[in-house]
Design a protein around this motif. Structure first.
Motif, mmCIF file in Angstrom:
data_model
loop_
_atom_site.group_PDB
_atom_site.id
_atom_site.type_symbol
_atom_site.label_atom_id
_atom_site.label_comp_id
_atom_site.label_asym_id
_atom_site.label_seq_id
_atom_site.Cartn_x
_atom_site.Cartn_y
_atom_site.Cartn_z
ATOM 1 N N GLU A 1 40.940 50.349 40.659
ATOM 2 C CA GLU A 1 39.860 49.219 40.802
ATOM 3 C C GLU A 1 39.844 47.934 41.335
ATOM 4 O O GLU A 1 39.619 47.081 41.885
ATOM 5 C CB GLU A 1 39.659 49.095 38.900
ATOM 6 N N ALA A 2 41.428 47.041 41.108
ATOM 7 C CA ALA A 2 41.979 45.615 41.724
ATOM 8 C C ALA A 2 41.828 45.593 43.399
ATOM 9 O O ALA A 2 41.820 45.322 43.016
ATOM 10 C CB ALA A 2 43.158 45.345 41.043
ATOM 11 N N PHE A 3 42.271 46.586 43.547
ATOM 12 C CA PHE A 3 42.692 47.063 44.950
ATOM 13 C C PHE A 3 41.177 47.080 45.391
ATOM 14 O O PHE A 3 40.384 46.418 46.514
ATOM 15 C CB PHE A 3 43.265 48.642 45.360
ATOM 16 N N TYR B 1 33.461 28.411 38.124
ATOM 17 C CA TYR B 1 32.778 29.226 39.002
ATOM 18 C C TYR B 1 31.332 29.372 37.956
ATOM 19 O O TYR B 1 30.961 29.490 37.245
ATOM 20 C CB TYR B 1 33.072 30.845 38.956
ATOM 21 N N LEU B 2 30.329 29.433 39.297
ATOM 22 C CA LEU B 2 29.454 29.140 39.056
ATOM 23 C C LEU B 2 28.208 30.052 40.362
ATOM 24 O O LEU B 2 28.219 29.461 41.655
ATOM 25 C CB LEU B 2 28.294 28.207 39.204
ATOM 26 N N ASP C 1 32.714 40.985 48.407
ATOM 27 C CA ASP C 1 32.187 39.527 48.602
ATOM 28 C C ASP C 1 33.394 38.505 47.316
ATOM 29 O O ASP C 1 33.338 37.357 48.145
ATOM 30 C CB ASP C 1 31.321 38.926 48.327
ATOM 31 N N THR C 2 33.979 38.970 46.738
ATOM 32 C CA THR C 2 34.009 37.712 45.410
ATOM 33 C C THR C 2 35.748 38.099 45.358
ATOM 34 O O THR C 2 36.219 37.797 44.238
ATOM 35 C CB THR C 2 33.255 38.254 44.098
ATOM 36 N N ALA C 3 36.149 38.834 46.159
ATOM 37 C CA ALA C 3 38.035 39.292 45.555
ATOM 38 C C ALA C 3 38.308 37.570 45.557
ATOM 39 O O ALA C 3 38.198 36.513 45.865
ATOM 40 C CB ALA C 3 38.684 39.433 46.927
ATOM 41 N N GLY C 4 39.111 38.160 44.110
ATOM 42 C CA GLY C 4 40.171 36.592 43.908
ATOM 43 C C GLY C 4 39.176 35.585 42.814
ATOM 44 O O GLY C 4 39.909 34.992 41.879
#
Length: 260
Positions: free
Chosen positions: A177-179, A67-68, A185-188
């Motif tokens: 925190e995970a929820f 990822y960048l 916007d960066t989910a996943g």
């Protein structure tokens, strides 16, 4: 965008294996100051900054990053002069139109984060086109933070969860925190291991504030147009030499304590 290679990072001279981060975030700062120091208009700094971005993407592919994330345009950038904003929008269009085919060929997958509801239709369409055209990419994930602000992102996530709780769709007690992160916007997307900022400034400037909780930071004195493969490699090398504890202690320290 020139063809990419599969070279390994040409950094540390010692024989220890280089620890390459999974996710690197970049705050591309200093285009205007680069231009001013050379007596050039600011738009020339942005043009050269676009070239540096192309180089950074090639290097990220060569280094086999997963990822960048690049901070291309913040929500605060709208306060700049109208002519400069127009120039930046023009460069965005040029980048997508000229580079999209090469990015797709290089197996890059583009994801855009940030608010889109207040963007002009042609800009929204271009961003969607970039995501759609590269959705099958299985190589580098290039995340473009455009019209993005971390505080605004966090507030939007909180609103979304509040609405779901009010509607009875979720139990507030289940929000951890995970929820919460699943509504960002960066989910996943894994949190950035390393964040690089150019131009000598040492602050986040509303970039990935939630996600950067345990990121390593490298601040470079050069302006963004001068950011090249060598500078990228040096930042990755510095990251590899650091000891990441995530609030704990190192195994060596634990073993030492057990012996005493």
């Amino acid at each position: 965008m020139r063809s990419v290679t599969s070279n390994k990072p040409d950094v540390a001279a010692d024989p220890r294996p280089l620890r390459v981060p999974v996710h690197v975030g970049v705050i591309m700062d200093g285009n205007g100051r680069w231009a001013a120091s050379r007596g050039l208009p600011r738009i020339e700094g942005h043009r050269r900054g676009l070239e540096a971005l192309r180089g950074a993407v090639r290097t990220a592919i060569d280094f086999k990053l997963d990822y960048l994330t690049v901070y291309s345009f913040s929500m605060e950038n709208w306060s700049r002069p109208v002519t400069e904003v127009a120039d930046l929008m023009g460069l965005l269009k040029r980048f997508i139109r000229n580079d999209l085919a090469d990015l797709k060929k290089a197996n890059v997958k583009i994801k855009v984060i940030g608010r889109r509801d207040d963007l002009k239709p042609d800009i929204r369409a271009l961003l969607q086109e970039a995501e759609t055209a590269t959705c099958g990419g299985t190589g580098l994930n290039l995340i473009v933070a455009f019209n993005y602000g971390a505080r605004q992102e966090i507030a939007a996530a909180a609103r979304a969860l509040a609405e779901e709780a009010r509607s009875g769709l979720i139990d507030p007690a289940d929000i951890d925190e995970a929820f919460f992160a699943s509504r960002l916007d960066t989910a996943g997307v894994p949190d950035p291991d390393l964040i690089i900022r150019t131009s000598g400034e040492q602050r986040l400037s509303n970039f990935l504030m939630w996600q950067a909780a345990y990121s390593e930071f490298v601040f470079l004195p050069i302006h963004w147009p001068d950011f090249d493969r060598k500078a990228f490699a040096a930042a990755v090398e510095e990251f590899g030499a650091r000891e990441r504890r995530f609030g704990g202690v190192t195994p060596a320290a634990t073993a030492s304590a057990a012996r005493t």
